[in-house]
Design a protein around this motif. Structure first.
Motif, PDB file in Angstrom:
ATOM      1  N   THR A 134      -2.956   3.804 -13.764  1.00 53.58           N
ATOM      2  CA  THR A 134      -2.672   3.839 -12.325  1.00 53.58           C
ATOM      3  C   THR A 134      -1.781   2.668 -11.961  1.00 53.58           C
ATOM      4  N   VAL A 135      -0.738   2.937 -11.191  1.00 57.42           N
ATOM      5  CA  VAL A 135       0.184   1.893 -10.780  1.00 57.42           C
ATOM      6  C   VAL A 135       0.322   1.895  -9.265  1.00 57.42           C
ATOM      7  N   LEU A 136       0.352   0.696  -8.690  1.00 54.36           N
ATOM      8  CA  LEU A 136       0.660   0.503  -7.273  1.00 54.36           C
ATOM      9  C   LEU A 136       2.047  -0.084  -7.169  1.00 54.36           C
ATOM     10  N   ILE A 137       2.922   0.547  -6.375  1.00 54.75           N
ATOM     11  CA  ILE A 137       4.270   0.044  -6.138  1.00 54.75           C
ATOM     12  C   ILE A 137       4.342  -0.454  -4.702  1.00 54.75           C
ATOM     13  N   VAL A 138       4.441  -1.757  -4.543  1.00 57.59           N
ATOM     14  CA  VAL A 138       4.516  -2.364  -3.213  1.00 57.59           C
ATOM     15  C   VAL A 138       5.993  -2.491  -2.843  1.00 57.59           C
ATOM     16  N   GLY A 139       6.392  -1.810  -1.763  1.00 55.76           N
ATOM     17  CA  GLY A 139       7.798  -1.680  -1.416  1.00 55.76           C
ATOM     18  C   GLY A 139       8.351  -0.382  -1.968  1.00 55.76           C
ATOM     19  N   ALA A 140       7.539   0.674  -1.897  1.00 60.06           N
ATOM     20  CA  ALA A 140       7.875   1.943  -2.553  1.00 60.06           C
ATOM     21  C   ALA A 140       9.066   2.650  -1.930  1.00 60.06           C
ATOM     22  N   THR A 141       9.423   2.329  -0.692  1.00 60.60           N
ATOM     23  CA  THR A 141      10.556   3.006  -0.054  1.00 60.60           C
ATOM     24  C   THR A 141      11.871   2.275  -0.257  1.00 60.60           C
ATOM     25  N   SER A 142      11.845   1.119  -0.907  1.00 60.65           N
ATOM     26  CA  SER A 142      13.090   0.421  -1.243  1.00 60.65           C
ATOM     27  C   SER A 142      13.812   1.200  -2.327  1.00 60.65           C
ATOM     28  N   ALA A 143      15.082   0.907  -2.542  1.00 55.09           N
ATOM     29  CA  ALA A 143      15.841   1.604  -3.582  1.00 55.09           C
ATOM     30  C   ALA A 143      15.174   1.428  -4.947  1.00 55.09           C
ATOM     31  N   SER A 144      14.747   0.211  -5.258  1.00 55.27           N
ATOM     32  CA  SER A 144      14.095  -0.036  -6.543  1.00 55.27           C
ATOM     33  C   SER A 144      12.727   0.609  -6.611  1.00 55.27           C
ATOM     34  N   GLY A 145      12.002   0.572  -5.500  1.00 58.17           N
ATOM     35  CA  GLY A 145      10.671   1.167  -5.467  1.00 58.17           C
ATOM     36  C   GLY A 145      10.704   2.675  -5.664  1.00 58.17           C
ATOM     37  N   ARG A 146      11.682   3.339  -5.058  1.00 53.45           N
ATOM     38  CA  ARG A 146      11.805   4.796  -5.216  1.00 53.45           C
ATOM     39  C   ARG A 146      12.049   5.173  -6.675  1.00 53.45           C
ATOM     40  N   ALA A 164       4.165   0.735   1.708  1.00 57.41           N
ATOM     41  CA  ALA A 164       5.366   0.394   2.467  1.00 57.41           C
ATOM     42  C   ALA A 164       5.046   0.552   3.944  1.00 57.41           C
ATOM     43  N   ARG A 165       5.963   0.158   4.785  1.00 59.37           N
ATOM     44  CA  ARG A 165       5.734   0.261   6.227  1.00 59.37           C
ATOM     45  C   ARG A 165       5.973   1.659   6.771  1.00 59.37           C
ATOM     46  N   ASN A 166       6.901   2.393   6.146  1.00 59.93           N
ATOM     47  CA  ASN A 166       7.317   3.686   6.681  1.00 59.93           C
ATOM     48  C   ASN A 166       6.490   4.809   6.056  1.00 59.93           C
ATOM     49  N   LYS A 167       5.483   5.278   6.780  1.00 58.70           N
ATOM     50  CA  LYS A 167       4.581   6.304   6.263  1.00 58.70           C
ATOM     51  C   LYS A 167       5.307   7.623   6.041  1.00 58.70           C
ATOM     52  N   SER A 168       6.180   8.017   6.966  1.00 51.98           N
ATOM     53  CA  SER A 168       6.886   9.297   6.840  1.00 51.98           C
ATOM     54  C   SER A 168       7.840   9.289   5.650  1.00 51.98           C
ATOM     55  N   ALA A 169       8.477   8.145   5.375  1.00 53.74           N
ATOM     56  CA  ALA A 169       9.363   8.051   4.214  1.00 53.74           C
ATOM     57  C   ALA A 169       8.562   8.177   2.924  1.00 53.74           C
ATOM     58  N   MET A 170       7.401   7.555   2.868  1.00 54.52           N
ATOM     59  CA  MET A 170       6.584   7.645   1.660  1.00 54.52           C
ATOM     60  C   MET A 170       6.128   9.072   1.403  1.00 54.52           C
ATOM     61  N   ALA A 171       5.952   9.855   2.468  1.00 58.73           N
ATOM     62  CA  ALA A 171       5.475  11.233   2.322  1.00 58.73           C
ATOM     63  C   ALA A 171       6.466  12.111   1.574  1.00 58.73           C
ATOM     64  N   THR A 172       7.714  11.670   1.469  1.00 56.05           N
ATOM     65  CA  THR A 172       8.750  12.474   0.800  1.00 56.05           C
ATOM     66  C   THR A 172       8.943  12.091  -0.665  1.00 56.05           C
ATOM     67  N   LEU A 173       8.181  11.117  -1.185  1.00 53.77           N
ATOM     68  CA  LEU A 173       8.470  10.527  -2.491  1.00 53.77           C
ATOM     69  C   LEU A 173       7.599  11.047  -3.619  1.00 53.77           C
ATOM     70  N   GLY A 174       6.708  11.979  -3.347  1.00 58.34           N
ATOM     71  CA  GLY A 174       5.879  12.526  -4.416  1.00 58.34           C
ATOM     72  C   GLY A 174       4.815  11.574  -4.910  1.00 58.34           C
ATOM     73  N   LEU A 175       4.335  10.697  -4.052  1.00 58.60           N
ATOM     74  CA  LEU A 175       3.295   9.746  -4.419  1.00 58.60           C
ATOM     75  C   LEU A 175       1.921  10.419  -4.377  1.00 58.60           C
ATOM     76  N   ASP A 274      17.976  12.465 -15.168  1.00 56.49           N
ATOM     77  CA  ASP A 274      16.844  13.268 -14.724  1.00 56.49           C
ATOM     78  C   ASP A 274      16.093  12.635 -13.555  1.00 56.49           C
ATOM     79  N   ILE A 275      16.476  11.409 -13.162  1.00 55.17           N
ATOM     80  CA  ILE A 275      15.872  10.776 -11.994  1.00 55.17           C
ATOM     81  C   ILE A 275      16.394  11.480 -10.743  1.00 55.17           C
ATOM     82  N   PRO A 276      15.522  11.842  -9.805  1.00 55.48           N
ATOM     83  CA  PRO A 276      15.993  12.519  -8.587  1.00 55.48           C
ATOM     84  C   PRO A 276      17.128  11.747  -7.929  1.00 55.48           C
TER      85      PRO A 276
END
Length: 305
Positions: A134-146, A164-175, A274-276
């Motif tokens: 299990t991994v936690l990515i803090v700053g998941a909506t940043s370019a590097s975090g994505r 991350a701060r942006n909940k709606s952005a995180m919802a699109t990342l497949g977390l 193969d990275i989105p």
């Protein structure tokens, strides 16, 4: 030919005409630049505040995508000693890698450096991760975090949690799970985090201090500091270290050697296509001064000659 050049630390680079490059040595290859990214480390170096900034005048850039002048082979290169924002560059052969067929040059220029941040953390700064970790990515909506989300999955992560701060952005990342960082770091609710094997941190500062103090993982946790979007300083009570099975490391040039990067980068490059697709903003080298500080959202600014 032309290049971008920082003539005063902290100022935008200027587009200037420069002398043609000398003939490459037997240990170098000349590359016609196609695209080069303005990554966080590029901006930090250009400010004069990074430990690898060097001296003025400074040509920005640490990597890029281009074609070998002699045979047209599409390549990626990396170098902390040679600026990349120019029409042509001479790069040590040991730092040049062929790109797989089908690789998008602009996407590659924008995402390989962000991908390297998590890739090198996994490859050199953590030990003995369990299968299905299990991994936690803090700053998941940043370019590097994505990009780190895809890297973690490719290396066997079963559960990827984003913060991350942006909940709606995180919802699109497949977390698999998300935690919203509060405006006041001490108000972030970490109670749902549970057991975590590795933390990749692009935020740092007070948010990280509260995270580590709140950590209740029953498994050993390896924390890796990669970026500092919220500040360069961390105040952490000694009791946090004494009371938790926690290992703290950093990841960056110096924490790992460039030779280690060279040894593993081919494996990463095979994954890049193969990275989105990630958000990039493409601009011309001649416009570097005007676009340098222009907002690009969560994506990456990529420069082409």
């Amino acid at each position: 030919m032309h290049s971008a050049q920082i003539q005063e630390w902290g100022r935008s680079p200027k587009y200037i005409e420069v002398n043609d490059l000398p003939t490459p040595t037997s240990e170098e290859v000349r590359i016609q630049v196609i695209a080069t990214g303005i990554h966080n480390v590029v901006r930090s170096r250009a400010s004069g505040q990074h430990y690898t900034s060097g001296s003025l005048p400074h040509v920005p850039g640490v990597d890029g995508v281009g074609k070998i002048e002699k045979d047209g082979q599409l390549v990626y290169w990396f170098s902390m000693g040679h600026g990349t924002m120019a029409d042509f560059v001479n790069i040590p052969k040991r730092n040049v890698r062929n790109l797989p067929q089908g690789t998008n040059p602009v996407q590659a220029a924008g995402i390989i450096n962000p991908a390297l941040s998590s890739w090198m953390a996994f490859k050199t700064r953590v030990n003995d991760l369990p299968s299905d970790f299990t991994v936690l990515i803090v700053g998941a909506t940043s370019a590097s975090g994505r990009v780190a989300i895809s890297i973690a999955r490719s290396l066997g992560a079963k559960r990827v949690i984003g913060a991350a701060r942006n909940k709606s952005a995180m919802a699109t990342l497949g977390l698999d799970d998300t935690i919203v960082l509060a405006e006041k770091p001490e108000e972030t609710d970490w109670t749902s985090l549970g057991d975590v094997d590795i933390i990749l941190d692009y935020v740092y500062g007070p948010a990280t201090a509260h995270l580590l103090a709140s950590l209740k993982s029953a498994r050993p946790t390896q924390y890796v500091h990669i970026g500092a979007l919220s500040g360069q300083d961390l105040s952490l009570p000694g009791a946090v270290l004494r009371s938790k099975n926690l290992t703290i490391r950093g990841s960056g040039p110096g924490a790992w050697a460039m030779s280690e990067m060279a040894q593993s980068i081919d494996e990463l490059l095979a994954l890049v296509k193969d990275i989105p697709e990630q958000q990039v903003k493409l601009a011309k080298l001649k416009d570097i001064e005007s676009v340098w500080d222009a907002p690009v959202g969560s994506g990456r600014l990529v420069i082409e000659p």
